[in-house]
Design an enzyme around this catalytic site. Structure first.
Site, short mmCIF file in Angstrom:
data_model
loop_
_atom_site.label_atom_id
_atom_site.label_comp_id
_atom_site.label_asym_id
_atom_site.label_seq_id
_atom_site.Cartn_x
_atom_site.Cartn_y
_atom_site.Cartn_z
N GLU A 164 0.79 -1.22 0.00
CA GLU A 164 0.00 0.00 0.00
C GLU A 164 0.83 1.28 0.00
OE1 GLU A 164 -2.91 -0.40 3.16
OE2 GLU A 164 -3.93 -2.01 2.11
N GLU A 187 -6.08 -8.00 -0.51
CA GLU A 187 -6.75 -7.75 0.78
C GLU A 187 -8.19 -7.37 0.52
OE1 GLU A 187 -5.07 -4.90 3.55
OE2 GLU A 187 -3.05 -5.69 3.20
O1 IFM Z 1 -5.00 -3.35 8.78
C1 IFM Z 1 -4.83 -2.76 7.53
C2 IFM Z 1 -3.61 -3.33 6.84
O2 IFM Z 1 -2.46 -3.12 7.59
C3 IFM Z 1 -3.41 -2.70 5.49
N1 IFM Z 1 -4.62 -2.70 4.70
C4 IFM Z 1 -5.84 -2.27 5.33
C5 IFM Z 1 -6.04 -2.99 6.64
C6 IFM Z 1 -7.35 -2.53 7.31
O3 IFM Z 1 -7.30 -1.18 7.61
#
Ligand code: IFM
Length: 436
Positions: free
Chosen positions: A167, A351
């Protein structure tokens, strides 16, 4: 769940994701201090000033956690390696116990028939490097390439897939412009430099892994759909700029070797000199693209200085995070990313998931996952080459500035006893993955 494994292509992979600082217990095992430790120790930054010192104590309980992944029937585990656990000072001396841990984790996965999918950096920057300017300092690309060689020199031979950085928007904008994550800066010059350097570090890390003879290397982006809050041209431009900053800057750097014009309008004066010369490194070919998707935002214009954006409350149902649930935007993102950026390259949803206060009977999470799997199928039906889907997250964990209150896990963690208890969503996924 409505969905089952056989609804998806035969070689489609299902996985679950976590990250090092959020679960391991960073005060243990010889890890060095990170910028999250000092950020969390500064009053007002993190709910209850909580940190990742113990987290889920995954460092000592990882065998139990790997059993949970195996019992659920997941094909893959997406974990991250902590830079500060491997190199406590960020450079120089190696913490052998840290390397040994990731080695045992890897073998533990392989013994259980689970594919190891590593992310090299999920936000725990070693403090000595933060002292040198962290992501603002161009040298970070070289430091990160060195870390890549050390950690992948040890476990790279057994990885199914690897992505350098989780990210890039969060590493740069959220942390240097919004100030919501470590290092908590609010400075446009710092932001522009971090945005560029995070991509440069990504490219240098890919080069380092190619040098080690590795394959199946990717890049992981977090995307947030931006919708104009009303019909005005101003809101439309504002949403396009939000999209540019959040999504297109990073995808564009890696897949088009360029940054969007509407973002350059504000950021160009703050980027490092000769930034265009770095695109050959930033755009080093990757083998797949990972998309993390959770929500959308309604955006309008304000009179504040650039980027002059305002987020407006939307009407859709929300998760425990207050994030609107909009599965259709996942389809749109998958389709747009393939059409405009990645073509035939495999895409993974790396994710997706939700925070819920339901600690056992989390039917809201089951619905959320079902809706997003339907959205993913919609994109598959339109010919998008999606090869896998990872749920965030295996365990309730440290949700950064929001501490331990927001629960994303398929497995409940009692943070007093560290007892793990699978939730209804865990059992639902287990049945879905087992049924053919
Ligand atoms: O917990 C986070 C993760 O570290 C990165 N992506 C989003 C998740 C939820 O906020």
């Amino acid at each position: 769940m409505k969905h089952k494994r056989s609804d998806f292509p035969q070689d489609f992979l299902f996985g679950v994701a976590t990250s090092a600082y959020q679960i391991e217990g960073h005060a243990q095992g010889g890890a060095g201090k990170t910028h999250w430790d000092s950020f969390a120790a500064t009053p007002g930054n993190v709910v209850n000033a909580e940190n990742g010192d113990l987290a889920c104590d995954h460092l000592n309980r990882f065998e139990q956690d790997l059993d949970l992944i195996q019992d659920a029937g997941f094909d893959c585990y997406r974990f991250s390696t902590s830079w500060a656990r491997v190199l406590p000072e960020g450079r120089g001396a190696v913490n052998q116990a840290g390397l040994d841990f990731y080695d045992r984790l890897t073998d533990g996965l392989l013994e259980r028939g689970i594919r190891p999918c590593a992310t090299l950096y999920h936000w725990e920057l070693p403090s000595p490097l933060a002292d040198l300017g962290g992501w603002r300092n161009r040298d970070i690309a070289g430091w990160f390439a060195d870390f890549t060689e050390i950690i992948m020199g040890r476990i790279g031979d057994r990885m199914f897939s690897v992505a350098p950085i989780n990210e890039p928007w969060c590493v740069s904008w959220l942390s240097h412009f919004d100030g919501h994550h470590a290092p908590g800066l609010r400075d446009i010059r710092a932001t522009a430099r971090a945005m560029h350097h995070v991509l440069l570090a990504h490219g240098r890390s890919i080069e380092a892994m190619r040098g080690l003879g590795m394959s199946n290397l990717g890049a992981v982006f977090n995307l947030e759909w931006a919708e104009p809050a009303d019909d005005s041209a101003q809101s439309e431009n504002a949403a396009a700029l939000y999209d540019g900053i959040y999504n297109r800057f990073f995808l564009g750097g890696v897949f088009k070797k360029s940054y969007p014009e509407n973002v350059l309008d504000g950021l160009a004066p703050h980027l490092p000199a000769d930034w265009e010369d770095d695109f050959e490194t930033i755009g080093a070919p990757v083998d797949w693209c990972g998309l993390n998707y959770y929500t959308r935002k309604l955006i309008s214009h304000t009179d504040a200085p650039w980027p002059s954006l305002k987020e407006v409350q939307g009407p859709l149902p929300k998760t425990q995070m207050g994030w609107e649930i909009d599965p259709d935007a996942l389809s749109r993102f998958l389709i747009r990313t393939a059409r405009e950026y990645t073509g035939e390259l495999p895409i993974f949803v790396t994710e997706n998931g939700m925070a819920s206060s339901e600690r056992q009977q989390d039917n809201d999470r089951i619905d959320y996952l079902d809706l997003h799997l339907s959205a993913l199928q919609e994109a598959l039906n339109q010919g998008v080459p999606i090869n896998g889907y990872f749920v965030w997250s295996l365990l309730d964990n440290y949700e950064w500035a929001l501490g331990y209150e927001k629960r994303f896990g398929l497995v409940d963690v009692d943070f007093k006893t560290l007892k793990r208890t699978p939730k209804a969503s865990y059992h639902a996924i287990k049945s879905a993955l087992a049924s053919i």
